[in-house]
Design a protein around this motif. Structure first.
Motif, PDB file in Angstrom:
ATOM      1  N   SER A 391      12.837 -27.153 104.103  1.00 33.06           N
ATOM      2  CA  SER A 391      12.170 -25.864 103.925  1.00 33.06           C
ATOM      3  C   SER A 391      10.802 -25.920 104.591  1.00 33.06           C
ATOM      4  CB  SER A 391      12.006 -25.567 102.423  1.00 33.06           C
ATOM      5  OG  SER A 391      11.050 -24.563 102.210  1.00 33.06           O
ATOM      6  N   LEU A 392      10.346 -24.790 105.092  1.00 24.79           N
ATOM      7  CA  LEU A 392       9.036 -24.763 105.747  1.00 24.79           C
ATOM      8  C   LEU A 392       7.887 -25.000 104.768  1.00 24.79           C
ATOM      9  CD1 LEU A 392       9.397 -21.844 108.346  1.00 24.79           C
ATOM     10  CD2 LEU A 392       9.308 -24.303 108.783  1.00 24.79           C
ATOM     11  N   SER A 393       8.198 -24.899 103.479  1.00 26.21           N
ATOM     12  CA  SER A 393       7.161 -25.192 102.479  1.00 26.21           C
ATOM     13  C   SER A 393       6.952 -26.695 102.310  1.00 26.21           C
ATOM     14  CB  SER A 393       7.545 -24.577 101.125  1.00 26.21           C
ATOM     15  OG  SER A 393       8.769 -25.132 100.664  1.00 26.21           O
ATOM     16  N   SER A 394       7.867 -27.503 102.863  1.00 23.67           N
ATOM     17  CA  SER A 394       7.765 -28.958 102.784  1.00 23.67           C
ATOM     18  C   SER A 394       6.970 -29.477 103.974  1.00 23.67           C
ATOM     19  CB  SER A 394       9.161 -29.588 102.773  1.00 23.67           C
ATOM     20  OG  SER A 394       9.084 -30.974 103.016  1.00 23.67           O
ATOM     21  N   SER A 395       5.913 -30.239 103.703  1.00 21.80           N
ATOM     22  CA  SER A 395       5.096 -30.805 104.780  1.00 21.80           C
ATOM     23  C   SER A 395       5.899 -31.827 105.590  1.00 21.80           C
ATOM     24  CB  SER A 395       3.839 -31.463 104.200  1.00 21.80           C
ATOM     25  OG  SER A 395       4.187 -32.501 103.301  1.00 21.80           O
ATOM     26  N   ARG A 398       8.084 -29.926 108.087  1.00 23.44           N
ATOM     27  CA  ARG A 398       7.253 -29.464 109.201  1.00 23.44           C
ATOM     28  C   ARG A 398       6.953 -30.611 110.165  1.00 23.44           C
ATOM     29  NH1 ARG A 398       3.287 -24.964 108.398  1.00 23.44           N
ATOM     30  NH2 ARG A 398       4.297 -23.452 107.064  1.00 23.44           N
ATOM     31  N   HIS A 399       6.681 -31.783 109.589  1.00 21.98           N
ATOM     32  CA  HIS A 399       6.438 -32.964 110.430  1.00 21.98           C
ATOM     33  C   HIS A 399       7.678 -33.305 111.245  1.00 21.98           C
ATOM     34  CE1 HIS A 399       5.419 -36.963 111.776  1.00 21.98           C
ATOM     35  NE2 HIS A 399       6.376 -37.501 111.048  1.00 21.98           N
ATOM     36  N   ILE A 401       9.957 -31.261 112.327  1.00 19.99           N
ATOM     37  CA  ILE A 401      10.061 -30.287 113.425  1.00 19.99           C
ATOM     38  C   ILE A 401       9.071 -30.638 114.530  1.00 19.99           C
ATOM     39  CG2 ILE A 401       9.656 -27.867 114.068  1.00 19.99           C
ATOM     40  CD1 ILE A 401      10.740 -27.063 111.327  1.00 19.99           C
ATOM     41  N   ARG A 402       7.858 -31.051 114.146  1.00 21.93           N
ATOM     42  CA  ARG A 402       6.844 -31.397 115.139  1.00 21.93           C
ATOM     43  C   ARG A 402       7.272 -32.593 115.984  1.00 21.93           C
ATOM     44  NH1 ARG A 402       3.280 -30.211 110.971  1.00 21.93           N
ATOM     45  NH2 ARG A 402       2.996 -32.406 110.421  1.00 21.93           N
ATOM     46  N   SER A 537       0.889 -31.353 117.547  1.00 20.23           N
ATOM     47  CA  SER A 537       0.302 -31.477 116.207  1.00 20.23           C
ATOM     48  C   SER A 537      -0.607 -30.299 115.875  1.00 20.23           C
ATOM     49  CB  SER A 537      -0.486 -32.788 116.095  1.00 20.23           C
ATOM     50  OG  SER A 537      -1.629 -32.775 116.934  1.00 20.23           O
ATOM     51  N   LEU A 541       3.603 -25.723 113.623  1.00 23.49           N
ATOM     52  CA  LEU A 541       3.647 -25.786 112.153  1.00 23.49           C
ATOM     53  C   LEU A 541       2.722 -26.847 111.542  1.00 23.49           C
ATOM     54  CD1 LEU A 541       7.538 -25.508 111.679  1.00 23.49           C
ATOM     55  CD2 LEU A 541       5.868 -23.676 111.489  1.00 23.49           C
ATOM     56  N   VAL A 543       0.113 -28.709 109.108  1.00 23.81           N
ATOM     57  CA  VAL A 543      -0.215 -28.628 107.674  1.00 23.81           C
ATOM     58  C   VAL A 543      -1.654 -29.088 107.532  1.00 23.81           C
ATOM     59  CG1 VAL A 543       0.315 -29.461 105.354  1.00 23.81           C
ATOM     60  CG2 VAL A 543       2.168 -29.102 106.986  1.00 23.81           C
TER      61      VAL A 543
END
Length: 753
Positions: A391-395, A398-399, A401-402, A537, A541, A543
């Protein structure tokens, strides 16, 4: 600086020990292969060994063994798939997406699997274009697998022979960190200290101590041989670790109003004498830490009894000459500080006794604690945890995906051959090494990686240009590997520098005469990877740390409140649950360190993302003081003495109301009027004021007593200190509440769901 001690700390550390093990496990097969003239053909063997070795994180034997086994499975699977699809570019891109996401996401299960995930992506980079595999894929995979399994065998043999070595070294490192912490605290007593700088250093060191304590706690408490075996070594190591936790608290209790202290005694040398004695204590703690790391029994370096006696003599002499009704209370504060120093000295002497403890005493050791309550929380290995983080709410998501995006960009860039790049996998390896979940760490690693690579490549170029004796080059390679693996965790620039040197020397042994090409490729690839990692980075996305501040402030405020309630309970009732208290102490220190760590990372972020920086800094500073002052108060809670003169109930209600107001505001709720009224209570400690007035009158009438017993402290001094500490906790809690009121007025704090 004691350079001899610093060298011993480094040489005897778990990092050097681990580095030597990795180096020997990697190099010994190379020597055998080189002897038979097949090193180049079997180069993937030592490569597999070094990859698996780098996933070995400190911890219990079972966890380390399982992680190494899992790493081998992942590495072989990734190498197999990468080798089979390397000629089909569409499948390679799909492979990068699947592996990039999966191996980044498994970081939700902790640092151990995060390391396995990162190294799996490095394996992907190595095998992605077949550059090192040659024409016979299956033979290459078999060699690589054998190299991976080789390190697992080395690990099993070493841990069987030395089951306590890691635990002993980690506990020793705890003492070394405490020694550094005490040195920082000692600097508050030197002439004209920089209070802001020292406070920053104290908070930074607290973060280091917390992280190390968590790692050590898991290693010691979860290692069956340490907890359950009735051996002298296991029981003594357990006692040494528990003593280090208590020593940490005693060091925290030395918190005082240093500015007032400096003003009060600026014309005297007493504070400098305290500074010098604390440094002696720091050296003794360092000595204990080094002895634990080596595995020998420590012996005291100084006659602490004599040194403490001299310090007390200086104090009493100054007191009897200069005490007046006006400065009387300042001498009480100083007397209390000396009593705390006395307690620290006793603790250190007690630790030295443990080293000389005989078997009978060791076997009678029992902590009486439920160790499960002290274990760090961690995610269980089940698919639901992984699923919940998609989920995009998970850091972590997001990492993932990066890093996947960066790897795709790096791979596609290498396909176009815009620059004369000869080792394209270095771009992907560098991206994996640099890109971390936190922007600040990525930024720092990016810079250090570039500088380390350039300096290391230059040094390696010079070495290879002027030295052509293989024995000398091989010695430099060995030393570079050991230093690289030793410094990888704490000194990234130096680790990269030595890594670059040994990579250059390794390639030179495999393919002599290509140093110019390697030099150019290494630097160009590092620059390209650094640019890609930085842009991704910042753009994809990110954080930002300020988004974590509110939750961490809530946890710190709540933990400090619970910690204070546990400590003050002894003043309100007779029973005091030491186990419950220690759990709450641990939680308060962890919450404070997590908040401080987040703030430190936020400082390294872009200016436009440093939201409410000053307010958060004030909250961190006040949280640190509340934890430290509560630790000071706890010394009286653990005492058998009673203090009916203290209006503990009113102080408890008054302070707790301020802390509860802070938590209420952080949760976006309206403060109850009853809480505001509670905070205005006036504790009835009038008897202490009467005792102070009486003592001042005695001094004014020249009825001063030349008491010189350093083991005893007057009832009045104890009561005054308890009163002052309670007042300090209240003042800081009130200041923190005002900080949050300001924070709330400047931003919208969402109500708690």
């Amino acid at each position: 600086m004691n350079y001899s001690a610093e060298l011993k700390k480094f040489v005897t550390s778990q990092y050097v020990y681990s580095a030597i093990r990795i180096t020997l496990a990697t190099v010994l097969p190379c020597l055998v292969l080189a002897h038979f003239g097949i090193l180049k053909e079997y180069f993937l063997f030592p490569l597999g060994t070094s990859f698996v070795a780098l996933t070995d994180q400190p911890g219990p034997f079972i966890r380390r063994r399982n992680a190494l086994t899992f790493a081998i499975v992942c590495f072989v699977l990734v190498a197999l798939i990468a080798s089979l699809v390397m000629n089909v570019k569409v499948l390679v891109l799909l492979e990068i997406i699947v592996f990039g996401m999966f191996f980044s996401l498994i970081g939700v299960y902790g640092q151990r699997l995060a390391a396995v995930g990162s190294l799996s992506l490095v394996v992907l980079a190595i095998f992605i274009d077949g550059h090192l595999t040659g024409s016979n894929i299956y033979k290459s995979l078999l060699i690589f697998t054998a190299g991976c399994v080789w390190f697992l065998l080395i690990f099993l043999i070493v841990t069987t022979i030395q089951p306590y070595k890691l635990a002993s070294q980690m506990i020793g490192e705890n003492y070394l960190q405490l020694a550094e912490f005490l040195k920082i605290k000692a600097n508050y007593y030197q002439k004209n200290p920089d209070f802001n700088k020292l406070t920053t250093q104290v908070i930074a060191k607290q973060i280091e101590i917390k992280n190390l304590q968590e790692e050590t706690r898991e290693t010691v408490f979860k290692t069956r041989t340490i907890v359950n075996e009735s051996t002298t070594t296991s029981r003594l190591l357990m006692l040494m670790f528990l003593n280090s936790m208590d020593l940490h608290e005693k060091l925290m209790t030395s918190e005082s109003d240093y500015q007032k202290l400096q003003q009060s005694f600026e014309d005297s040398m007493i504070l400098v004498n305290i500074h010098d004695y604390l440094n002696l204590l720091s050296e003794e703690i360092t000595n204990i830490g080094i002895s634990l790391q080596i595995g020998t029994r420590a012996k005291p370096m100084f006659d602490l009894e004599l040194e403490l006696k001299n310090l007390n003599y200086i104090y009493f002499d100054l007191r009897n000459k200069q005490i007046t009704p006006d400065n009387f209370e300042n001498f009480m504060i100083l007397r209390q500080i000396l009593m705390r120093i006395n307690e620290i000295t006793k603790e250190i002497n007690e630790i030295y006794k443990v080293f000389s403890q005989n078997v009978k005493l060791a076997k009678s050791l029992s902590t009486g604690l439920d160790l499960k309550k002290f274990m760090p929380n961690e995610e269980k290995l089940n698919f639901k945890v992984l699923k919940n983080n998609i989920s995009l709410s998970s850091s972590q998501f997001r990492h993932a995906i990066r890093i996947t995006t960066a790897l795709l960009i790096g791979y596609i860039f290498s396909l176009f051959q815009l620059l004369p790049i000869g080792h394209t996998y270095w771009i992907l390896i560098t991206i994996t090494a640099i890109l971390k979940p936190a922007y600040s760490i990525t930024k720092q690693r990016n810079r250090l990686r570039l500088y380390g690579t350039i300096v290391g490549a230059t040094i390696a170029y010079i070495i290879l240009h002027f030295i052509d004796i293989n024995a000398v080059l091989f010695t430099i390679l060995l030393l570079s590997m050991i230093l690289c693996f030793s410094l990888l965790k704490g000194r990234y620039f130096w680790a990269v520098l030595f890594m670059t040197i040994y990579v250059f020397l390794s390639f030179n042994f495999l393919s002599p005469g290509k140093i110019d090409i390697i030099f150019t490729d290494r630097i160009v690839d590092t620059i390209i990877a650094g640019i890609i990692a930085f842009l991704v980075s910042y753009i994809v996305l990110p954080v930002w740390e300020h988004t974590q501040n509110l939750d961490l402030m809530k946890k710190s405020a709540a933990s400090n409140l619970i910690y204070f309630q546990s400590v003050i309970s002894k003043f309100l009732q007779d029973d005091f649950d030491i186990e419950d208290y220690k759990v709450k102490r641990k939680n308060a220190i962890i919450s404070l360190a997590n908040l401080s760590d987040n703030f430190q990372r936020m400082i390294s972020e872009p200016k436009n993302q440093q939201k409410k920086l000053e307010v958060v800094h004030q909250f961190v500073a006040t949280s640190h003081l509340i934890t430290a002052y509560t630790a000071s108060l706890s010394q009286y809670s653990k005492s058998e003495r009673k203090y009916p003169e203290i209006d503990a109930e009113s102080w408890s209600r008054k302070i707790e109301s301020e802390m509860q107001q802070t938590s209420t505001l952080l949760n976006g709720e309206k403060v109850n009027e009853a809480l505001i009224m509670e905070s205005r209570l006036e504790p009835e400690d009038s008897s202490i004021e009467d005792m102070l007035l009486k003592r001042k009158t005695e001094i004014e009438e020249n009825e001063s007593y030349d008491r010189r017993d350093p083991e005893k402290i007057s009832r009045l001094t104890e009561l005054k200190n308890i009163h002052d500490v309670l007042e300090l906790i209240y003042d800081v809690a009130k200041e923190q509440r005002k900080v949050i009121e300001k924070y709330k007025s400047e931003t919208s704090i969402p109500p708690q769901s």
